[in-house]
Write a protein that holds these residues in place. Structure first.
Motif, short mmCIF file in Angstrom:
data_model
loop_
_atom_site.label_atom_id
_atom_site.label_comp_id
_atom_site.label_asym_id
_atom_site.label_seq_id
_atom_site.Cartn_x
_atom_site.Cartn_y
_atom_site.Cartn_z
N LEU A 312 0.86 -1.19 0.00
CA LEU A 312 0.00 0.00 0.00
C LEU A 312 0.89 1.23 0.00
CD1 LEU A 312 -2.53 -0.90 2.81
CD2 LEU A 312 -3.15 -0.18 0.52
N THR A 313 0.75 2.04 -1.01
CA THR A 313 1.54 3.27 -1.01
C THR A 313 0.59 4.45 -0.82
OG1 THR A 313 3.17 2.30 -2.48
CG2 THR A 313 3.15 4.71 -2.32
N VAL A 314 0.85 5.23 0.20
CA VAL A 314 0.05 6.42 0.45
C VAL A 314 0.94 7.62 0.18
CG1 VAL A 314 -1.45 7.59 2.11
CG2 VAL A 314 -1.08 5.12 2.31
N LEU A 333 -3.60 2.07 10.47
CA LEU A 333 -3.16 0.68 10.65
C LEU A 333 -3.55 0.18 12.04
CD1 LEU A 333 0.39 0.99 9.09
CD2 LEU A 333 -1.55 -0.23 8.13
N GLU A 334 -3.38 1.05 13.02
CA GLU A 334 -3.70 0.64 14.38
C GLU A 334 -5.20 0.37 14.53
OE1 GLU A 334 -2.66 3.41 17.49
OE2 GLU A 334 -3.43 2.02 19.00
N SER A 335 -6.01 1.25 13.90
CA SER A 335 -7.45 1.08 14.08
C SER A 335 -7.93 -0.24 13.48
CB SER A 335 -8.21 2.28 13.52
OG SER A 335 -8.09 2.29 12.12
N TYR A 336 -7.22 -0.75 12.49
CA TYR A 336 -7.59 -2.06 11.93
C TYR A 336 -6.75 -3.19 12.53
CZ TYR A 336 -10.45 0.28 8.44
OH TYR A 336 -11.42 1.02 7.80
N ARG A 337 -5.95 -2.87 13.50
CA ARG A 337 -5.07 -3.84 14.16
C ARG A 337 -4.22 -4.60 13.13
NH1 ARG A 337 -6.58 -4.29 19.38
NH2 ARG A 337 -5.25 -6.06 19.62
N LEU A 338 -3.60 -3.85 12.24
CA LEU A 338 -2.79 -4.49 11.21
C LEU A 338 -1.32 -4.45 11.59
CD1 LEU A 338 -4.48 -2.90 8.09
CD2 LEU A 338 -4.77 -5.24 8.93
N PRO A 357 -5.07 -7.95 4.08
CA PRO A 357 -6.08 -7.94 5.14
C PRO A 357 -7.46 -8.27 4.59
CG PRO A 357 -5.43 -5.70 4.60
CD PRO A 357 -4.70 -6.60 3.65
N GLU A 358 -8.35 -8.64 5.49
CA GLU A 358 -9.71 -9.02 5.09
C GLU A 358 -10.47 -7.85 4.46
OE1 GLU A 358 -12.58 -10.89 7.87
OE2 GLU A 358 -10.84 -12.13 8.41
N HIS A 359 -10.38 -6.69 5.10
CA HIS A 359 -11.21 -5.56 4.65
C HIS A 359 -10.37 -4.58 3.84
CE1 HIS A 359 -13.81 -7.24 7.67
NE2 HIS A 359 -12.85 -7.07 8.56
N LEU A 360 -9.70 -5.05 2.86
CA LEU A 360 -8.74 -4.20 2.13
C LEU A 360 -9.40 -2.95 1.56
CD1 LEU A 360 -5.88 -3.79 1.13
CD2 LEU A 360 -6.39 -5.22 -0.83
N ASN A 361 -10.60 -3.09 1.00
CA ASN A 361 -11.25 -1.92 0.38
C ASN A 361 -11.55 -0.84 1.40
OD1 ASN A 361 -11.13 -3.04 -2.10
ND2 ASN A 361 -13.20 -3.92 -2.04
N GLU A 362 -12.08 -1.28 2.52
CA GLU A 362 -12.41 -0.36 3.60
C GLU A 362 -11.15 0.37 4.09
OE1 GLU A 362 -14.08 -1.29 7.89
OE2 GLU A 362 -14.94 -2.61 6.34
N ILE A 363 -10.08 -0.39 4.21
CA ILE A 363 -8.82 0.17 4.69
C ILE A 363 -8.30 1.20 3.69
CG2 ILE A 363 -6.41 -0.41 5.23
CD1 ILE A 363 -7.59 -3.18 6.18
N THR A 364 -8.38 0.82 2.41
CA THR A 364 -7.93 1.74 1.37
C THR A 364 -8.69 3.06 1.46
OG1 THR A 364 -7.59 -0.20 0.01
CG2 THR A 364 -7.46 1.89 -1.10
N ARG A 365 -10.02 2.94 1.67
CA ARG A 365 -10.83 4.17 1.77
C ARG A 365 -10.36 5.05 2.93
NH1 ARG A 365 -15.02 1.03 -0.20
NH2 ARG A 365 -15.74 0.39 1.85
N SER A 366 -9.97 4.43 4.04
CA SER A 366 -9.49 5.24 5.16
C SER A 366 -8.21 5.98 4.81
CB SER A 366 -9.22 4.37 6.39
OG SER A 366 -10.32 3.57 6.68
N PHE A 367 -7.38 5.34 3.98
CA PHE A 367 -6.12 6.00 3.61
C PHE A 367 -6.36 7.17 2.64
CE2 PHE A 367 -3.78 1.98 4.84
CZ PHE A 367 -3.05 2.59 5.84
N ILE A 368 -7.42 7.06 1.84
CA ILE A 368 -7.68 8.11 0.86
C ILE A 368 -7.90 9.46 1.55
CG2 ILE A 368 -9.33 8.91 -0.90
CD1 ILE A 368 -9.50 6.02 -1.84
#
Ligand code: ASP
Ligand code: MG
Length: 442
Positions: A312-314, A333-338, A357-368
Protein backbone atom coordinates in the motif's frame (compact mmCIF):
# COMPACT_ATOMS: atom_id res chain seq x y z
CA UNK A 1 4.90 -43.86 11.06
CA UNK A 2 1.45 -44.55 12.52
CA UNK A 3 0.19 -42.64 15.57
CA UNK A 4 0.86 -45.52 17.95
CA UNK A 5 4.41 -45.94 16.64
CA UNK A 6 5.03 -42.23 17.04
CA UNK A 7 3.88 -42.44 20.65
CA UNK A 8 6.11 -45.42 21.29
CA UNK A 9 8.99 -43.36 19.93
CA UNK A 10 8.02 -40.42 22.14
CA UNK A 11 7.96 -42.65 25.21
CA UNK A 12 11.38 -44.04 24.29
CA UNK A 13 12.74 -40.51 24.19
CA UNK A 14 11.18 -39.64 27.54
CA UNK A 15 12.80 -42.71 29.09
CA UNK A 16 16.27 -41.25 28.56
CA UNK A 17 15.76 -38.49 31.10
CA UNK A 18 16.08 -38.50 34.84
CA UNK A 19 13.36 -36.06 35.91
CA UNK A 20 11.36 -35.24 32.81
CA UNK A 21 8.15 -33.27 32.69
CA UNK A 22 6.25 -33.98 29.51
CA UNK A 23 4.12 -31.43 27.68
CA UNK A 24 2.27 -32.96 24.78
CA UNK A 25 0.44 -31.40 21.87
CA UNK A 26 -2.49 -32.93 20.05
CA UNK A 27 -2.03 -35.73 17.53
CA UNK A 28 -1.18 -34.44 14.05
CA UNK A 29 -4.00 -32.38 12.49
CA UNK A 30 -6.41 -32.86 15.37
CA UNK A 31 -6.47 -29.19 16.38
CA UNK A 32 -7.18 -28.19 12.80
CA UNK A 33 -9.99 -30.74 12.58
CA UNK A 34 -11.52 -29.54 15.83
CA UNK A 35 -11.61 -25.97 14.57
CA UNK A 36 -13.07 -27.14 11.29
CA UNK A 37 -15.83 -28.92 13.22
CA UNK A 38 -16.44 -25.80 15.30
CA UNK A 39 -16.78 -23.66 12.17
CA UNK A 40 -19.12 -26.17 10.57
CA UNK A 41 -21.32 -26.11 13.67
CA UNK A 42 -21.40 -22.31 13.59
CA UNK A 43 -22.61 -22.53 9.98
CA UNK A 44 -25.36 -24.91 11.11
CA UNK A 45 -23.69 -27.87 9.53
CA UNK A 46 -23.98 -29.81 12.76
CA UNK A 47 -24.12 -33.24 11.21
CA UNK A 48 -20.78 -32.81 9.46
CA UNK A 49 -19.32 -31.43 12.67
CA UNK A 50 -20.42 -34.53 14.57
CA UNK A 51 -18.84 -36.72 11.89
CA UNK A 52 -15.49 -35.03 12.52
CA UNK A 53 -15.92 -35.50 16.27
CA UNK A 54 -16.58 -39.18 15.67
CA UNK A 55 -13.50 -39.52 13.45
CA UNK A 56 -11.30 -37.93 16.11
CA UNK A 57 -12.63 -40.40 18.63
CA UNK A 58 -12.09 -43.44 16.44
CA UNK A 59 -8.60 -42.35 15.47
CA UNK A 60 -7.60 -42.21 19.14
CA UNK A 61 -9.37 -45.45 19.97
CA UNK A 62 -7.43 -47.06 17.20
CA UNK A 63 -4.21 -45.55 18.48
CA UNK A 64 -4.73 -46.99 21.97
CA UNK A 65 -5.82 -50.41 20.71
CA UNK A 66 -2.81 -50.73 18.44
CA UNK A 67 -0.46 -49.44 21.08
CA UNK A 68 -1.69 -51.96 23.62
CA UNK A 69 -1.62 -54.72 21.04
CA UNK A 70 2.04 -54.07 20.27
CA UNK A 71 2.99 -53.40 23.87
CA UNK A 72 1.09 -56.02 25.83
CA UNK A 73 0.91 -55.41 29.56
CA UNK A 74 -0.72 -57.33 32.44
CA UNK A 75 -2.92 -54.29 33.18
CA UNK A 76 -3.82 -53.94 29.52
CA UNK A 77 -7.58 -54.22 30.00
CA UNK A 78 -7.68 -51.72 32.78
CA UNK A 79 -5.67 -49.24 30.74
CA UNK A 80 -7.87 -49.79 27.72
CA UNK A 81 -11.03 -49.26 29.73
CA UNK A 82 -9.81 -46.02 31.26
CA UNK A 83 -8.79 -44.70 27.84
CA UNK A 84 -12.15 -45.59 26.36
CA UNK A 85 -13.94 -43.96 29.23
CA UNK A 86 -11.93 -40.75 28.83
CA UNK A 87 -12.51 -40.74 25.08
CA UNK A 88 -16.25 -41.15 25.53
CA UNK A 89 -16.28 -38.36 28.06
CA UNK A 90 -14.28 -35.94 25.87
CA UNK A 91 -16.20 -36.77 22.69
CA UNK A 92 -19.44 -36.29 24.61
CA UNK A 93 -18.21 -32.89 25.75
CA UNK A 94 -17.10 -31.99 22.24
CA UNK A 95 -20.47 -32.91 20.79
CA UNK A 96 -22.23 -30.80 23.41
CA UNK A 97 -20.06 -27.80 22.60
CA UNK A 98 -20.72 -28.29 18.90
CA UNK A 99 -24.47 -28.53 19.46
CA UNK A 100 -24.35 -25.36 21.52
CA UNK A 101 -22.40 -23.57 18.77
CA UNK A 102 -24.96 -24.69 16.21
CA UNK A 103 -27.78 -23.33 18.40
CA UNK A 104 -26.27 -19.88 18.89
CA UNK A 105 -25.17 -19.84 15.25
CA UNK A 106 -21.75 -18.39 15.89
CA UNK A 107 -18.43 -19.52 17.22
CA UNK A 108 -17.49 -17.35 20.19
CA UNK A 109 -13.78 -17.09 21.02
CA UNK A 110 -14.48 -18.77 24.35
CA UNK A 111 -16.21 -21.71 22.69
CA UNK A 112 -13.49 -21.96 20.08
CA UNK A 113 -10.88 -22.41 22.79
CA UNK A 114 -12.97 -24.96 24.67
CA UNK A 115 -13.25 -26.98 21.46
CA UNK A 116 -9.69 -26.49 20.15
CA UNK A 117 -8.17 -27.66 23.44
CA UNK A 118 -9.84 -31.06 23.30
CA UNK A 119 -7.01 -32.51 21.20
CA UNK A 120 -4.53 -31.87 23.99
CA UNK A 121 -6.98 -32.88 26.70
CA UNK A 122 -7.21 -36.25 24.99
CA UNK A 123 -3.57 -36.74 23.97
CA UNK A 124 -2.18 -35.94 27.42
CA UNK A 125 -4.42 -38.45 29.16
CA UNK A 126 -3.90 -41.21 26.61
CA UNK A 127 -0.13 -40.75 26.39
CA UNK A 128 0.15 -41.05 30.17
CA UNK A 129 -1.86 -44.28 29.98
CA UNK A 130 0.32 -45.65 27.17
CA UNK A 131 3.33 -44.82 29.34
CA UNK A 132 1.94 -47.08 32.05
CA UNK A 133 1.59 -49.83 29.46
CA UNK A 134 5.34 -49.66 28.88
CA UNK A 135 6.03 -49.63 32.62
CA UNK A 136 6.90 -45.97 32.75
CA UNK A 137 5.53 -44.12 35.74
CA UNK A 138 3.69 -41.46 33.78
CA UNK A 139 0.92 -39.46 35.38
CA UNK A 140 -1.64 -37.28 33.63
CA UNK A 141 -1.96 -33.73 34.94
CA UNK A 142 -4.71 -31.43 33.66
CA UNK A 143 -3.06 -28.29 32.26
CA UNK A 144 -5.85 -26.20 33.77
CA UNK A 145 -4.35 -26.80 37.19
CA UNK A 146 -1.05 -25.19 36.18
CA UNK A 147 -1.37 -22.90 33.18
CA UNK A 148 -3.37 -20.01 34.61
CA UNK A 149 -4.08 -17.20 32.16
CA UNK A 150 -6.17 -14.11 31.56
CA UNK A 151 -9.29 -14.41 29.44
CA UNK A 152 -7.89 -13.28 26.08
CA UNK A 153 -9.29 -16.33 24.34
CA UNK A 154 -7.26 -17.59 21.42
CA UNK A 155 -4.13 -15.83 22.57
CA UNK A 156 -4.27 -15.91 26.35
CA UNK A 157 -1.56 -14.29 28.44
CA UNK A 158 -0.13 -16.50 31.14
CA UNK A 159 -0.28 -15.43 34.76
CA UNK A 160 3.33 -16.08 35.70
CA UNK A 161 2.76 -15.62 39.43
CA UNK A 162 -0.03 -18.17 39.62
CA UNK A 163 1.84 -20.61 37.40
CA UNK A 164 4.87 -20.57 39.64
CA UNK A 165 2.63 -21.18 42.65
CA UNK A 166 0.95 -24.11 40.96
CA UNK A 167 4.18 -25.68 39.80
CA UNK A 168 4.66 -27.25 43.25
CA UNK A 169 2.10 -29.87 42.37
CA UNK A 170 4.40 -31.12 39.60
CA UNK A 171 7.33 -31.26 41.98
CA UNK A 172 5.29 -33.39 44.36
CA UNK A 173 4.52 -35.81 41.55
CA UNK A 174 8.18 -36.00 40.56
CA UNK A 175 9.26 -36.51 44.17
CA UNK A 176 6.99 -39.55 44.14
CA UNK A 177 8.98 -40.93 41.21
CA UNK A 178 6.37 -40.12 38.57
CA UNK A 179 6.65 -38.28 35.28
CA UNK A 180 3.92 -35.67 34.85
CA UNK A 181 2.27 -35.58 31.41
CA UNK A 182 0.48 -32.31 30.67
CA UNK A 183 -1.44 -31.14 27.63
CA UNK A 184 0.15 -28.14 25.97
CA UNK A 185 -1.63 -25.21 24.28
CA UNK A 186 -4.44 -24.70 26.81
CA UNK A 187 -4.96 -23.34 30.26
CA UNK A 188 -7.62 -21.76 32.38
CA UNK A 189 -8.82 -18.22 33.04
CA UNK A 190 -9.81 -16.96 36.48
CA UNK A 191 -13.45 -17.82 35.95
CA UNK A 192 -12.62 -21.46 35.19
CA UNK A 193 -13.14 -21.27 31.42
CA UNK A 194 -10.61 -22.88 29.11
CA UNK A 195 -8.21 -20.64 27.20
CA UNK A 196 -5.57 -21.35 24.57
CA UNK A 197 -2.18 -19.76 24.07
CA UNK A 198 -2.33 -19.48 20.29
CA UNK A 199 -0.83 -21.32 17.39
CA UNK A 200 2.04 -23.64 18.37
CA UNK A 201 1.00 -22.94 21.93
CA UNK A 202 2.28 -26.29 23.18
CA UNK A 203 5.83 -25.03 22.86
CA UNK A 204 4.87 -22.02 24.91
CA UNK A 205 3.29 -24.23 27.60
CA UNK A 206 6.50 -26.26 27.78
CA UNK A 207 8.59 -23.15 28.14
CA UNK A 208 6.30 -21.72 30.82
CA UNK A 209 6.53 -24.93 32.80
CA UNK A 210 10.27 -25.33 32.24
CA UNK A 211 10.81 -21.75 33.32
CA UNK A 212 8.69 -22.09 36.46
CA UNK A 213 10.52 -25.32 37.38
CA UNK A 214 13.97 -23.84 36.71
CA UNK A 215 14.50 -26.80 34.41
CA UNK A 216 17.95 -27.73 33.16
CA UNK A 217 16.74 -27.59 29.59
CA UNK A 218 13.57 -27.15 27.58
CA UNK A 219 13.34 -29.41 24.56
CA UNK A 220 10.88 -29.07 21.74
CA UNK A 221 10.56 -32.39 19.96
CA UNK A 222 8.96 -31.84 16.60
CA UNK A 223 8.98 -33.33 13.12
CA UNK A 224 11.93 -31.37 11.71
CA UNK A 225 15.56 -31.41 12.80
CA UNK A 226 15.71 -27.94 14.31
CA UNK A 227 15.26 -24.36 13.22
CA UNK A 228 16.20 -24.13 9.56
CA UNK A 229 17.90 -21.54 7.41
CA UNK A 230 14.61 -21.43 5.52
CA UNK A 231 11.41 -23.41 5.15
CA UNK A 232 12.62 -26.87 4.03
CA UNK A 233 9.28 -27.60 2.40
CA UNK A 234 10.04 -25.01 -0.26
CA UNK A 235 13.80 -24.50 -0.19
CA UNK A 236 15.44 -27.83 -0.85
CA UNK A 237 18.85 -26.78 0.44
CA UNK A 238 17.58 -25.36 3.73
CA UNK A 239 19.61 -26.71 6.65
CA UNK A 240 19.18 -26.81 10.42
CA UNK A 241 21.05 -24.12 12.32
CA UNK A 242 23.27 -25.56 15.05
CA UNK A 243 23.13 -22.68 17.50
CA UNK A 244 21.03 -19.55 17.85
CA UNK A 245 20.66 -16.82 20.43
CA UNK A 246 17.29 -16.25 22.11
CA UNK A 247 17.17 -12.90 20.41
CA UNK A 248 17.75 -14.23 16.91
CA UNK A 249 15.41 -17.16 17.40
CA UNK A 250 12.65 -14.82 18.57
CA UNK A 251 13.21 -12.60 15.56
CA UNK A 252 12.97 -15.64 13.33
CA UNK A 253 9.76 -16.84 14.95
CA UNK A 254 8.29 -13.41 14.41
CA UNK A 255 9.34 -13.33 10.79
CA UNK A 256 7.61 -16.55 10.00
CA UNK A 257 10.07 -19.31 10.75
CA UNK A 258 7.80 -22.28 11.24
CA UNK A 259 8.95 -23.92 14.41
CA UNK A 260 8.40 -21.59 17.35
CA UNK A 261 5.56 -19.69 18.99
CA UNK A 262 6.82 -16.10 19.20
CA UNK A 263 6.59 -16.02 23.01
CA UNK A 264 8.13 -19.42 23.59
CA UNK A 265 11.62 -18.24 24.36
CA UNK A 266 10.76 -15.57 26.92
CA UNK A 267 10.45 -17.75 30.01
CA UNK A 268 13.58 -19.67 29.04
CA UNK A 269 15.54 -16.52 28.37
CA UNK A 270 14.62 -15.04 31.74
CA UNK A 271 16.16 -17.99 33.54
CA UNK A 272 18.87 -18.60 30.98
CA UNK A 273 17.61 -22.11 30.26
CA UNK A 274 18.82 -23.59 26.95
CA UNK A 275 16.08 -24.53 24.51
CA UNK A 276 16.58 -27.37 22.07
CA UNK A 277 14.61 -28.07 18.94
CA UNK A 278 14.92 -31.74 18.04
CA UNK A 279 13.38 -34.18 15.60
CA UNK A 280 11.47 -36.98 17.30
CA UNK A 281 11.74 -39.12 14.19
CA UNK A 282 15.50 -38.60 13.93
CA UNK A 283 16.66 -38.15 17.51
CA UNK A 284 20.26 -38.69 16.43
CA UNK A 285 20.19 -35.44 14.42
CA UNK A 286 21.89 -32.62 16.29
CA UNK A 287 18.96 -30.21 16.23
CA UNK A 288 19.18 -26.53 17.17
CA UNK A 289 20.37 -25.22 20.51
CA UNK A 290 19.09 -21.82 21.57
CA UNK A 291 21.14 -20.04 24.22
CA UNK A 292 21.97 -16.55 25.41
CA UNK A 293 25.19 -16.02 23.47
CA UNK A 294 25.48 -17.79 20.19
CA UNK A 295 28.14 -16.81 17.76
CA UNK A 296 28.01 -17.44 14.10
CA UNK A 297 30.03 -16.41 11.16
CA UNK A 298 27.52 -17.07 8.46
CA UNK A 299 26.43 -14.36 6.07
CA UNK A 300 22.93 -14.34 7.51
CA UNK A 301 20.87 -16.40 9.92
CA UNK A 302 17.93 -17.33 7.82
CA UNK A 303 15.54 -16.39 5.08
CA UNK A 304 11.84 -16.36 5.59
CA UNK A 305 9.15 -15.46 3.14
CA UNK A 306 5.45 -14.72 3.06
CA UNK A 307 3.07 -14.76 0.17
CA UNK A 308 -0.22 -12.91 -0.19
CA UNK A 309 1.37 -9.59 0.62
CA UNK A 310 -0.16 -6.28 -0.39
CA UNK A 311 1.88 -3.14 -0.93
CA UNK A 312 0.00 0.00 0.00
CA UNK A 313 1.54 3.27 -1.01
CA UNK A 314 0.05 6.42 0.45
CA UNK A 315 1.29 9.71 -1.02
CA UNK A 316 0.65 13.02 0.67
CA UNK A 317 -1.62 15.42 -1.24
CA UNK A 318 1.03 18.07 -0.77
CA UNK A 319 4.41 17.46 -2.37
CA UNK A 320 6.07 17.07 0.99
CA UNK A 321 4.47 15.10 3.76
CA UNK A 322 3.46 17.09 6.80
CA UNK A 323 4.92 16.32 10.18
CA UNK A 324 1.88 14.26 11.14
CA UNK A 325 1.46 12.38 7.87
CA UNK A 326 3.07 9.17 9.11
CA UNK A 327 1.17 9.35 12.38
CA UNK A 328 -2.09 9.45 10.46
CA UNK A 329 -1.04 6.48 8.35
CA UNK A 330 -0.08 4.44 11.38
CA UNK A 331 -3.28 5.42 13.17
CA UNK A 332 -5.25 3.81 10.37
CA UNK A 333 -3.16 0.68 10.65
CA UNK A 334 -3.70 0.64 14.38
CA UNK A 335 -7.45 1.08 14.08
CA UNK A 336 -7.59 -2.06 11.93
CA UNK A 337 -5.07 -3.84 14.16
CA UNK A 338 -2.79 -4.49 11.21
CA UNK A 339 0.77 -5.64 11.77
CA UNK A 340 3.15 -4.24 9.20
CA UNK A 341 5.83 -6.45 7.69
CA UNK A 342 8.00 -3.79 6.10
CA UNK A 343 7.88 -0.04 5.51
CA UNK A 344 9.62 2.33 3.17
CA UNK A 345 9.28 6.10 3.04
CA UNK A 346 10.15 8.82 0.58
CA UNK A 347 9.80 12.55 0.96
CA UNK A 348 6.12 12.47 0.28
CA UNK A 349 4.97 8.88 0.50
CA UNK A 350 5.07 5.73 2.51
CA UNK A 351 4.89 2.16 1.25
CA UNK A 352 3.71 -0.52 3.61
CA UNK A 353 3.97 -4.25 3.07
CA UNK A 354 1.44 -6.32 4.95
CA UNK A 355 -0.38 -9.63 4.80
CA UNK A 356 -3.45 -9.06 2.64
CA UNK A 357 -6.08 -7.94 5.14
CA UNK A 358 -9.71 -9.02 5.09
CA UNK A 359 -11.21 -5.56 4.65
CA UNK A 360 -8.74 -4.20 2.13
CA UNK A 361 -11.25 -1.92 0.38
CA UNK A 362 -12.41 -0.36 3.60
CA UNK A 363 -8.82 0.17 4.69
CA UNK A 364 -7.93 1.74 1.37
CA UNK A 365 -10.83 4.17 1.77
CA UNK A 366 -9.49 5.24 5.16
CA UNK A 367 -6.12 6.00 3.61
CA UNK A 368 -7.68 8.11 0.86
CA UNK A 369 -8.51 10.67 3.53
CA UNK A 370 -4.78 11.11 4.09
CA UNK A 371 -3.40 10.96 0.57
CA UNK A 372 -3.56 9.23 -2.76
CA UNK A 373 -3.40 5.47 -2.46
CA UNK A 374 -1.91 2.85 -4.69
CA UNK A 375 -2.57 -0.81 -3.95
CA UNK A 376 -0.46 -3.60 -5.38
CA UNK A 377 -1.69 -7.09 -4.67
CA UNK A 378 -0.19 -10.51 -5.34
CA UNK A 379 3.16 -9.70 -3.82
CA UNK A 380 5.54 -11.73 -1.73
CA UNK A 381 7.97 -10.59 0.90
CA UNK A 382 11.39 -12.09 1.54
CA UNK A 383 13.14 -11.28 4.83
CA UNK A 384 16.82 -11.96 5.21
CA UNK A 385 17.24 -12.21 8.96
CA UNK A 386 20.46 -11.53 10.83
CA UNK A 387 22.39 -10.04 7.92
CA UNK A 388 26.05 -10.18 8.81
CA UNK A 389 27.65 -7.47 6.73
CA UNK A 390 31.06 -8.03 8.22
CA UNK A 391 31.06 -11.59 6.88
CA UNK A 392 31.70 -10.40 3.36
CA UNK A 393 32.44 -7.05 1.83
CA UNK A 394 30.31 -7.93 -1.16
CA UNK A 395 27.31 -8.92 0.89
CA UNK A 396 24.82 -6.67 -0.87
CA UNK A 397 26.10 -7.28 -4.37
CA UNK A 398 26.12 -11.04 -3.75
CA UNK A 399 22.43 -10.89 -2.97
CA UNK A 400 21.37 -8.62 -5.77
CA UNK A 401 23.51 -10.21 -8.43
CA UNK A 402 21.59 -13.46 -7.96
CA UNK A 403 18.23 -11.83 -8.52
CA UNK A 404 19.00 -9.39 -11.30
CA UNK A 405 16.12 -10.55 -13.42
CA UNK A 406 13.41 -10.18 -10.82
CA UNK A 407 11.18 -7.11 -10.62
CA UNK A 408 11.88 -5.83 -7.16
CA UNK A 409 8.90 -3.97 -5.73
CA UNK A 410 10.40 -2.65 -2.56
CA UNK A 411 13.51 -2.98 -0.46
CA UNK A 412 13.89 -1.99 3.15
CA UNK A 413 16.55 -2.52 5.72
CA UNK A 414 16.58 -2.09 9.46
CA UNK A 415 20.04 -1.82 10.89
CA UNK A 416 18.79 -2.23 14.43
CA UNK A 417 17.58 -5.74 13.62
CA UNK A 418 19.78 -6.47 10.63
CA UNK A 419 16.84 -7.50 8.53
CA UNK A 420 16.70 -6.91 4.81
CA UNK A 421 13.20 -7.08 3.32
CA UNK A 422 12.61 -7.51 -0.38
CA UNK A 423 9.13 -7.43 -1.93
CA UNK A 424 8.71 -9.23 -5.24
CA UNK A 425 5.79 -10.45 -7.36
CA UNK A 426 4.17 -13.42 -5.68
CA UNK A 427 4.91 -15.67 -8.64
CA UNK A 428 8.63 -15.06 -8.28
CA UNK A 429 8.66 -15.47 -4.51
CA UNK A 430 9.93 -19.00 -4.01
CA UNK A 431 12.46 -18.95 -6.84
CA UNK A 432 13.87 -15.65 -5.63
CA UNK A 433 14.05 -16.80 -2.03
CA UNK A 434 15.78 -19.95 -3.19
CA UNK A 435 18.42 -18.07 -5.22
CA UNK A 436 19.21 -15.80 -2.30
CA UNK A 437 19.28 -18.73 0.09
CA UNK A 438 21.66 -20.74 -2.01
CA UNK A 439 23.86 -17.75 -2.58
CA UNK A 440 24.15 -17.03 1.13
CA UNK A 441 24.24 -20.56 2.49
CA UNK A 442 25.96 -22.39 -0.33
N1 ASP B 1 -2.20 -28.20 18.66
C1 ASP B 1 -1.95 -26.79 18.75
C2 ASP B 1 -1.68 -26.12 17.43
O1 ASP B 1 -1.65 -26.74 16.41
C3 ASP B 1 -0.84 -26.51 19.68
C4 ASP B 1 0.49 -27.05 19.25
O2 ASP B 1 0.56 -28.05 18.55
O3 ASP B 1 1.47 -26.47 19.62
O4 ASP B 1 -1.52 -24.94 17.38
MG1 MG C 1 3.34 -28.28 18.04
Amino acid sequence: MNDHQTWKQVLEIIKQYEYPVVVVSATANTTRKLIEAANLAAENNLEKAHVIAESIKSRHLDLVHRFLHENPHPKKNLIKESCEKKLNEKTGLLNKLLTYTDKVGELTPQMKDAIASIGEQISSYLLAQCGLATDQLTQFVDARKIIKTDDSYGKANPNFGLISQRINSLETIMDGGFTPVIGGFYGEANDGTITTLGFEGSDYSASLIGGALHAQAIEIWTDVSGVYTSDPRYISKAQPIAELSYYDATEMAFFGSKVLHPSTLKPAQERNIPVWVKNMFKPEDAGTKIVRDAHHNRKALAISFKDDIVLLTVSAYETIMGFNFLTKVFNVLESYRLAVDAVNTTEASVTIALKKPEHLNEITRSFIEIGTVEVEKQKGLISIIGCNFSSSKDFISEIFSTIQNVDLDMISFTKEKNILNIAVPKNDLIATAESIHNQLFG
